[in-house]
Design a protein around this motif. Structure first.
Motif, short mmCIF file in Angstrom:
data_model
loop_
_atom_site.label_atom_id
_atom_site.label_comp_id
_atom_site.label_asym_id
_atom_site.label_seq_id
_atom_site.Cartn_x
_atom_site.Cartn_y
_atom_site.Cartn_z
N CYS A 116 0.88 -1.53 0.20
CA CYS A 116 0.38 -0.02 0.03
C CYS A 116 0.76 1.34 0.08
O CYS A 116 0.38 2.16 -1.15
CB CYS A 116 -0.62 -0.25 1.21
N SER A 117 2.00 1.44 1.23
CA SER A 117 2.52 2.23 0.72
C SER A 117 3.22 3.11 -0.48
O SER A 117 3.75 3.14 -1.06
CB SER A 117 3.71 2.31 1.46
N GLY A 118 3.74 2.04 -1.46
CA GLY A 118 4.08 1.21 -3.19
C GLY A 118 3.61 2.00 -3.92
O GLY A 118 3.51 2.25 -5.35
N ALA A 119 1.66 2.30 -3.75
CA ALA A 119 0.32 2.43 -4.71
C ALA A 119 0.89 3.60 -4.78
O ALA A 119 -0.17 3.88 -6.01
CB ALA A 119 -0.23 1.53 -4.08
N GLY A 120 1.97 4.72 -3.85
CA GLY A 120 1.81 5.87 -4.63
C GLY A 120 -0.04 7.40 -3.66
O GLY A 120 -0.28 6.77 -2.87
N HIS A 121 0.04 7.86 -3.69
CA HIS A 121 -0.72 9.14 -3.36
C HIS A 121 -1.91 9.22 -3.58
O HIS A 121 -2.50 9.72 -2.45
CB HIS A 121 -0.28 10.53 -3.63
N SER A 122 -2.43 7.71 -4.31
CA SER A 122 -3.66 7.86 -5.41
C SER A 122 -4.30 6.66 -4.70
O SER A 122 -5.84 7.42 -3.58
CB SER A 122 -4.07 7.46 -6.41
N LEU A 138 -3.90 7.21 -0.70
CA LEU A 138 -3.41 8.31 0.50
C LEU A 138 -5.25 8.57 0.49
O LEU A 138 -5.74 8.79 1.21
CB LEU A 138 -2.29 8.62 0.37
N TYR A 139 -5.21 9.09 -0.60
CA TYR A 139 -6.49 9.64 -0.73
C TYR A 139 -7.53 8.98 -0.67
O TYR A 139 -8.87 9.41 -0.90
CB TYR A 139 -6.47 10.72 -1.84
N GLN A 152 -9.23 2.03 2.27
CA GLN A 152 -8.43 1.14 2.12
C GLN A 152 -7.75 0.95 2.94
O GLN A 152 -6.76 -1.01 2.66
CB GLN A 152 -7.32 2.78 2.82
#
Length: 92
Positions: free
Chosen positions: A40-46, A48-49, A55
């Protein structure tokens, strides 16, 4: 293709939650959680929002797959493959 209804989304979310409870035992919970967090941390900012419930659902789905794979490895389902992938682990 039509968008899923709210009821279909709730049913899918419940199914994932139920599978998570049945699949991610204490034995593999920490490793599965760690793997999901890394993905999940490697999935990028999308991601995160995305809404927090979404999530969590994504993380639970990843944990189900990871814990299932760990169980398969522990049960010996990949013993021959592991020897091929990692010949340095073969017993003498």
């Amino acid at each position: 293709m039509t968008s899923p209804s709210q009821e279909e989304i709730r049913n899918a979310a419940q199914a994932i939650s139920d599978m998570h409870l049945a699949t991610v035992p204490g034995t593999h919970a920490r490793a599965a959680e760690h793997a999901a967090a890394n993905l999940c941390s490697g999935a990028g900012h999308s991601l995160l929002y995305a809404p927090m419930k979404l999530q969590q659902l994504i993380a639970e789905a990843i944990e189900i797959g990871y814990a299932t794979a760990l169980k398969d490895v522990r049960d010996g389902a990949f013993d021959d493959d592991i020897r091929e992938w990692r010949p340095d682990l073969s017993a003498e």
